[in-house]
Design a protein around this motif. Structure first.
Motif, PDB file in Angstrom:
ATOM      1  N   ALA A 429       0.975  -4.486 -13.879  1.00 37.25           N
ATOM      2  CA  ALA A 429       0.726  -4.793 -12.466  1.00 37.25           C
ATOM      3  C   ALA A 429      -0.613  -4.226 -12.026  1.00 37.25           C
ATOM      4  CB  ALA A 429       1.846  -4.226 -11.583  1.00 37.25           C
ATOM      5  N   ASP A 430      -1.110  -4.756 -10.910  1.00 38.40           N
ATOM      6  CA  ASP A 430      -2.246  -4.173 -10.207  1.00 38.40           C
ATOM      7  C   ASP A 430      -1.691  -3.240  -9.139  1.00 38.40           C
ATOM      8  OD1 ASP A 430      -4.694  -5.350 -11.277  1.00 38.40           O
ATOM      9  OD2 ASP A 430      -3.829  -7.247 -10.626  1.00 38.40           O
ATOM     10  N   ILE A 431      -2.301  -2.070  -8.985  1.00 43.52           N
ATOM     11  CA  ILE A 431      -1.783  -1.043  -8.076  1.00 43.52           C
ATOM     12  C   ILE A 431      -2.894  -0.655  -7.109  1.00 43.52           C
ATOM     13  CG2 ILE A 431      -0.695   1.226  -7.918  1.00 43.52           C
ATOM     14  CD1 ILE A 431      -0.252   0.868 -11.056  1.00 43.52           C
ATOM     15  N   TRP A 432      -2.552  -0.620  -5.800  1.00 47.78           N
ATOM     16  CA  TRP A 432      -3.502  -0.152  -4.781  1.00 47.78           C
ATOM     17  C   TRP A 432      -2.882   1.021  -4.026  1.00 47.78           C
ATOM     18  CZ3 TRP A 432      -3.550  -5.291  -6.122  1.00 47.78           C
ATOM     19  CH2 TRP A 432      -4.805  -5.862  -6.362  1.00 47.78           C
ATOM     20  N   PHE A 433      -3.356   2.232  -4.343  1.00 43.80           N
ATOM     21  CA  PHE A 433      -2.955   3.392  -3.556  1.00 43.80           C
ATOM     22  C   PHE A 433      -3.686   3.324  -2.209  1.00 43.80           C
ATOM     23  CE2 PHE A 433      -1.600   4.809  -7.663  1.00 43.80           C
ATOM     24  CZ  PHE A 433      -0.550   5.694  -7.415  1.00 43.80           C
ATOM     25  N   GLY A 434      -2.916   3.385  -1.142  1.00 45.52           N
ATOM     26  CA  GLY A 434      -3.477   3.222   0.203  1.00 45.52           C
ATOM     27  C   GLY A 434      -3.214   1.856   0.775  1.00 45.52           C
ATOM     28  N   GLY A 435      -2.923   0.869  -0.089  1.00 47.14           N
ATOM     29  CA  GLY A 435      -2.699  -0.491   0.380  1.00 47.14           C
ATOM     30  C   GLY A 435      -3.826  -1.407  -0.027  1.00 47.14           C
ATOM     31  N   ARG A 436      -3.481  -2.613  -0.432  1.00 45.26           N
ATOM     32  CA  ARG A 436      -4.467  -3.548  -0.969  1.00 45.26           C
ATOM     33  C   ARG A 436      -5.581  -3.872   0.023  1.00 45.26           C
ATOM     34  NH1 ARG A 436      -3.126  -9.731  -2.933  1.00 45.26           N
ATOM     35  NH2 ARG A 436      -5.162 -10.191  -3.875  1.00 45.26           N
ATOM     36  N   HIS A 437      -5.229  -4.002   1.310  1.00 48.89           N
ATOM     37  CA  HIS A 437      -6.223  -4.387   2.314  1.00 48.89           C
ATOM     38  C   HIS A 437      -6.573  -3.251   3.260  1.00 48.89           C
ATOM     39  CE1 HIS A 437      -5.800  -8.511   0.960  1.00 48.89           C
ATOM     40  NE2 HIS A 437      -4.484  -8.429   1.120  1.00 48.89           N
ATOM     41  N   ALA A 438      -6.234  -2.021   2.883  1.00 50.17           N
ATOM     42  CA  ALA A 438      -6.503  -0.879   3.749  1.00 50.17           C
ATOM     43  C   ALA A 438      -7.971  -0.479   3.684  1.00 50.17           C
ATOM     44  CB  ALA A 438      -5.615   0.299   3.353  1.00 50.17           C
ATOM     45  N   GLU A 439      -8.408   0.282   4.689  1.00 50.30           N
ATOM     46  CA  GLU A 439      -9.791   0.757   4.710  1.00 50.30           C
ATOM     47  C   GLU A 439     -10.042   1.822   3.650  1.00 50.30           C
ATOM     48  OE1 GLU A 439     -12.146  -0.520   6.280  1.00 50.30           O
ATOM     49  OE2 GLU A 439     -11.047  -1.869   7.606  1.00 50.30           O
ATOM     50  N   HIS A 440      -8.990   2.504   3.220  1.00 47.12           N
ATOM     51  CA  HIS A 440      -9.100   3.501   2.143  1.00 47.12           C
ATOM     52  C   HIS A 440      -8.120   3.072   1.053  1.00 47.12           C
ATOM     53  CE1 HIS A 440     -10.182   7.549   0.635  1.00 47.12           C
ATOM     54  NE2 HIS A 440      -9.011   7.460   0.043  1.00 47.12           N
ATOM     55  N   SER A 441      -8.640   2.553  -0.052  1.00 48.22           N
ATOM     56  CA  SER A 441      -7.786   1.932  -1.061  1.00 48.22           C
ATOM     57  C   SER A 441      -8.359   2.179  -2.450  1.00 48.22           C
ATOM     58  CB  SER A 441      -7.699   0.417  -0.803  1.00 48.22           C
ATOM     59  OG  SER A 441      -6.975  -0.229  -1.807  1.00 48.22           O
ATOM     60  N   VAL A 442      -7.501   2.699  -3.364  1.00 48.16           N
ATOM     61  CA  VAL A 442      -7.919   2.972  -4.750  1.00 48.16           C
ATOM     62  C   VAL A 442      -7.143   2.037  -5.676  1.00 48.16           C
ATOM     63  CG1 VAL A 442      -8.046   4.684  -6.589  1.00 48.16           C
ATOM     64  CG2 VAL A 442      -8.454   5.366  -4.208  1.00 48.16           C
ATOM     65  N   HIS A 443      -7.883   1.291  -6.484  1.00 48.25           N
ATOM     66  CA  HIS A 443      -7.299   0.258  -7.339  1.00 48.25           C
ATOM     67  C   HIS A 443      -7.134   0.777  -8.775  1.00 48.25           C
ATOM     68  CE1 HIS A 443      -7.801  -3.797  -9.598  1.00 48.25           C
ATOM     69  NE2 HIS A 443      -6.525  -3.538  -9.379  1.00 48.25           N
ATOM     70  N   LEU A 444      -5.902   0.680  -9.298  1.00 46.77           N
ATOM     71  CA  LEU A 444      -5.610   1.010 -10.689  1.00 46.77           C
ATOM     72  C   LEU A 444      -4.821  -0.126 -11.311  1.00 46.77           C
ATOM     73  CD1 LEU A 444      -4.490   4.738 -10.176  1.00 46.77           C
ATOM     74  CD2 LEU A 444      -6.768   3.908 -10.784  1.00 46.77           C
ATOM     75  N   GLU A 445      -4.693  -0.117 -12.658  1.00 43.53           N
ATOM     76  CA  GLU A 445      -3.952  -1.156 -13.359  1.00 43.53           C
ATOM     77  C   GLU A 445      -3.004  -0.513 -14.363  1.00 43.53           C
ATOM     78  OE1 GLU A 445      -6.403  -4.128 -15.150  1.00 43.53           O
ATOM     79  OE2 GLU A 445      -7.784  -4.234 -13.446  1.00 43.53           O
ATOM     80  N   SER A 446      -1.813  -1.091 -14.477  1.00 43.37           N
ATOM     81  CA  SER A 446      -0.882  -0.635 -15.528  1.00 43.37           C
ATOM     82  C   SER A 446      -0.928  -1.630 -16.684  1.00 43.37           C
ATOM     83  CB  SER A 446       0.543  -0.520 -14.972  1.00 43.37           C
ATOM     84  OG  SER A 446       1.041  -1.785 -14.581  1.00 43.37           O
ATOM     85  N   ASN A 447      -0.643  -1.150 -17.904  1.00 43.44           N
ATOM     86  CA  ASN A 447      -0.662  -2.012 -19.086  1.00 43.44           C
ATOM     87  C   ASN A 447       0.721  -2.630 -19.324  1.00 43.44           C
ATOM     88  OD1 ASN A 447       0.898   0.057 -20.188  1.00 43.44           O
ATOM     89  ND2 ASN A 447      -0.859   0.999 -21.244  1.00 43.44           N
ATOM     90  N   GLU A 448       0.891  -3.237 -20.492  1.00 39.92           N
ATOM     91  CA  GLU A 448       2.159  -3.895 -20.785  1.00 39.92           C
ATOM     92  C   GLU A 448       3.321  -2.906 -20.823  1.00 39.92           C
ATOM     93  OE1 GLU A 448       2.624  -6.996 -20.903  1.00 39.92           O
ATOM     94  OE2 GLU A 448       0.581  -7.779 -21.012  1.00 39.92           O
ATOM     95  N   ASP A 449       3.042  -1.657 -21.085  1.00 36.66           N
ATOM     96  CA  ASP A 449       4.088  -0.635 -21.095  1.00 36.66           C
ATOM     97  C   ASP A 449       4.285   0.008 -19.721  1.00 36.66           C
ATOM     98  OD1 ASP A 449       4.536  -1.002 -23.829  1.00 36.66           O
ATOM     99  OD2 ASP A 449       2.862   0.356 -24.322  1.00 36.66           O
ATOM    100  N   GLY A 450       3.616  -0.543 -18.697  1.00 33.00           N
ATOM    101  CA  GLY A 450       3.741  -0.014 -17.345  1.00 33.00           C
ATOM    102  C   GLY A 450       2.933   1.232 -17.087  1.00 33.00           C
ATOM    103  N   GLU A 451       2.076   1.635 -18.026  1.00 42.02           N
ATOM    104  CA  GLU A 451       1.351   2.897 -17.896  1.00 42.02           C
ATOM    105  C   GLU A 451       0.015   2.692 -17.176  1.00 42.02           C
ATOM    106  OE1 GLU A 451       0.999   3.880 -21.964  1.00 42.02           O
ATOM    107  OE2 GLU A 451       2.989   4.811 -22.116  1.00 42.02           O
ATOM    108  N   PHE A 452      -0.336   3.654 -16.353  1.00 41.80           N
ATOM    109  CA  PHE A 452      -1.642   3.612 -15.675  1.00 41.80           C
ATOM    110  C   PHE A 452      -2.180   5.033 -15.553  1.00 41.80           C
ATOM    111  CE2 PHE A 452       1.423   4.222 -12.244  1.00 41.80           C
ATOM    112  CZ  PHE A 452       0.833   5.219 -11.471  1.00 41.80           C
TER     113      PHE A 452
END
Length: 776
Positions: A429-452
């Motif tokens: 999955a794609d992960i946005w800490f803070g919210g995808r459309h928030a003014e403060h947002s950090v984008h991370l990605e998990s792999n097939e094993d769910g790890e990020f």
């Protein structure tokens, strides 16, 4: 000059006024008037006139006259009722004298200086049609040394003082667009007014006694206007090269380049005179942004100016031209968490669209963490700092000023590792800490094993958006991120429930609606309250995993025909095999038409239509806006009664009830009115602590109603935190009420006035007694 009345008439009028005071035992008040002439004349005649100001319209008040035969020069007196306020004037052929107010308990002696007069003539060309053809023109004059002939001076004129240069107002007949008047023969500024048209200004006019001066033909433009003054740190730089531009603003937020480009064609501009004065005429009611620029000197910007119909508006303060400047930014650490240069973006408020920011500058910082912008006009901006993964680490408001100091940004961060699990299954999955459309947002990605793994700016509680590759997003509103004791990495498990929401979207005949949009909103009040959006496949089928169990509000929209299903309430359970949900996109009607005023189309505005829910469904809120290209609005609605809120900038908003009469489309043209009143909603501290309930309060007008929360979200109502006052958009005059179920407080909104209603009067708000139906 008016024809003099017989002396016997003066005696009768004076006796009628003075006698009652004498009878009552109160002697008349004697006013001493010392008259001198600015010229050499001595043998002139005239008349003193004292006009009483009646406290009641039905009261019979008569003026007092005194004929001054032979000469008016010297000292004279008038006996007046001491309990009355009087306007004292002097009428002398070939001379002008100021009027004076004699108030109860005021001065008993007045000095008057006669000034010889000159004659002005002119011809007016009326451009555009006002309500009716005028029969007179007003000429307002002030000393040219003041340059005070503005709208403010007209509303609150200064009084003539002994020995000062004259000021006043003349009413001149307008015959076949020509006029003739007499005024003091001194240096004056003139403001010429005709009802329904923007005033015309003439500065530093010199008039010679006994002469006739032609003001020449000039144009008066129908409609509203704006005046103001442009200033600079070096006043000598204000010259004709300064251009002031007014650009219409759209009520509905948009970043559509075509819409913005089209709106820029509606810019109205004016050159600035030597004194810095400018006037922009022929303005339609609406919201505008204002910009003044002078090459090599600088610029000034005013984001919002609201113009209402048929009057001249004046800026409260001068537009101060200030030079552009460059800002320096220094970032610590100099590289982002992934050892790459930081990306910087500078945004400013859009000159076109409310609530939209436009890019003013952007670039990549150096390896040492420094960056210098291009030239930026002074004003308010927002500075955004992003990493190479488009995460937004900093969103900071800055005020750009000439010679401002550098900006230092410290960006601390912590490391984070974790997994994304749905039930017991790890997922990519794609992960946005803070919210995808928030003014403060950090984008991370998990792999097939769910790890990020990655980095965050701080620990604590974060909202998190998890977007699956099936193209839907699930929101976790509270995720705790804290490094474990003795470690510098926070371990986070994003665990989503093992729930499956499946369904199909069909029309009223049961046929699939392919690629329709699905909207899901959590209705439980807990912190895990969620929302998401996805799309059905070509067969109208959709599946969503990982939503928290509980009450959901769900509806679908046909993206091709812009039709919607009812909002239904659905209880989602874990490990449940409930049958697929069926969303039916039913028959709708289209409400459309034009906004008008006095037969003219209005090309900006929006319309909100709210229909009540039926059979366990929630209410439906639809929004439409006026298309600039055609001036037509349209909004799709379920075929049932609706409360409609229509608003256009510069006009009073309307709230009314709409009842469809047939299955077809409905045409409804709306007449808008420029004169409205403000409704203020006082929110006491006890109510501020219950925002969810405050938003459920309804605004009632006649048989129509709309939730306060809907108006706040769609119109961005102004909230004054210090006073706990919510100021709504100006409304048409009439009776309004705030209600929470059957608990109401109301009053009348006057045209041009204000009504403030307090939510503290609602007992149910204070006790939080509100039904589930009302919350929906």
């Amino acid at each position: 000059m008016r024809q003099r009345r017989p002396f016997s008439e003066f005696l009768l009028a004076a006796s009628m006024l003075i006698l009652p005071s004498v009878v009552a035992g109160q002697g008349p008040r004697t006013i001493s008037i010392d008259i001198e002439s600015a010229g050499a004349a001595t043998a002139i005649s005239g008349r003193l006139r004292a006009q009483p100001i009646c406290p009641r319209a039905t009261q019979k008040c008569l003026p007092v006259f005194r004929e001054l035969e032979g000469t008016v020069l010297g000292t004279h007196s008038l006996d007046l009722d001491p309990k009355t306020t009087w306007i004292l004037s002097l009428e002398v052929d070939g001379y002008w004298a100021p009027e004076f107010t004699i108030a109860e308990g005021g001065r008993d002696a007045i000095a008057v200086t006669l000034i010889e007069t000159a004659t002005i003539v002119g011809r007016v060309r009326l451009v555009g049609e006002a309500v009716e053809r005028p029969d007179r023109i007003r000429v307002r004059f002030t000393p040219s040394s003041d340059h005070s002939m503005t709208a403010t001076a007209v509303v609150s004129p200064k009084e003539n003082q002994p020995g000062s240069s004259p000021r006043g107002t003349l009413e001149c007949p307008l015959l076949e667009q020509r006029f003739e008047c007499t005024l003091p023969a001194v240096d004056l500024d003139l403001r010429l007014e005709v009802d329904g048209y923007a005033p015309h200004y003439l500065w530093d006019q010199s008039f010679e006694a006994g002469k006739t001066h032609s003001l020449g033909p000039f144009d008066l433009f129908a409609g509203a206007s704006l005046i103001g003054v442009v200033d600079a740190e070096d006043p000598n730089r204000i010259e004709d090269a300064v251009i002031v531009e007014m650009m219409p603003r759209l009520m509905t937020p948009t970043a559509d380049p075509a819409m913005i480009a089209r709106d820029r064609t509606r810019v109205t501009a004016a050159a600035v005179g030597e004194s810095g004065f400018f006037q922009i005429r022929g303005l339609a009611p609406g919201e505008y942004s204002l910009t003044a620029t002078l090459a090599g000197v600088g610029s000034a910007y005013l984001p919002v100016v609201t113009i209402t119909e048929g009057r001249e508006h004046e800026l409260d303060e001068p537009l101060l031209l200030r030079p552009s400047t460059r800002i320096e930014v220094f970032i610590t650490p100099p590289l982002d968490p992934y050892d790459l240069p930081w990306n910087i973006e500078i945004l400013k408020a859009s000159t076109i669209s409310r609530g939209v920011r436009e890019r003013a500058d952007s670039g990549m910082a150096s390896l040492s963490g420094s960056w210098v912008s291009g030239d930026l006009p002074p004003g308010n901006y927002s500075l955004k700092l992003r990493d190479d993964r488009a995460s937004k680490w900093v969103n900071q408001e800055i005020e750009v000023e000439p010679e401002m100091p550098p900006i230092f940004l410290a960006v601390p961060y912590i490391s984070v590792e974790g997994t994304v699990i749905v039930g017991e299954e790890p997922v990519r999955a794609d992960i946005w800490f803070g919210g995808r459309h928030a003014e403060h947002s950090v984008h991370l990605e998990s792999n097939e094993d769910g790890e990020f793994s990655g980095h965050l700016s701080h620990g604590g509680r974060w909202p998190v958006d998890v977007r699956f590759h099936e193209a839907y997003t699930v929101t976790l509103k509270t995720v705790d991120v804290e490094p474990q004791p003795g470690k510098d990495v926070a371990i986070v498990e994003l665990s989503l429930p093992d729930t499956i929401l499946t369904g199909e979207v069909v029309d009223e005949e049961g046929r699939p609606v392919p690629r329709s949009a699905i909207f899901v909103k959590g209705k439980d009040s807990g912190e895990e309250n969620q929302g998401t959006q996805t799309a059905a496949d070509d067969s109208g089928v959709f599946t969503i995993r990982g939503l928290s169990a509980g009450l959901l509000e769900i509806h679908a929209r046909d993206q091709l025909l812009d039709r919607r299903s009812e909002k239904i309430l659905y209880t989602l359970r874990e490990e449940s095999e409930d049958p697929p949900l069926r969303l039916v996109i039913g028959e709708e009607i289209t409400l459309s038409g034009y906004f008008y005023h006095t037969g003219q189309k209005i090309f900006d505005g929006l319309i909100l239509a709210v229909t009540a829910g039926v059979h366990g469904t929630s209410s439906s809120v639809r929004q439409g806006r006026i298309e600039f290209s055609s001036g037509r609005y349209s909004v799709n609605l379920p075929k049932r009664p609706a409360s409609v809120f229509a608003v256009a900038p510069g006009y009073a908003a309307k709230i009314f009830r709409f009842v469809p009469t047939s299955a077809g489309d409905h045409n409804l043209n709306l007449e808008m009115h420029p004169m409205g009143g403000r409704l203020g909603v006082k929110i006491p501290p006890t109510a501020l602590a219950k925002p969810e309930i405050v938003r459920q309060v309804h605004v009632f007008h006649e048989d129509a109603f709309i939730k306060l929360g809907i108006l706040i979200v769609n119109l961005r109502a102004e909230f004054q935190q210090d006073y706990g006052l919510l100021a709504l958009y100006p409304l048409e005059a009439g009776h309004y009420a705030l209600c929470l179920e059957d608990d109401c407080v109301g009053g009348d909104v006057p045209a041009g006035g204000e009504l403030v209603l307090s939510l503290g009067s609602l007992k149910k708000l204070n006790s939080s007694e509100i039904s589930d139906d009302e919350r929906n």
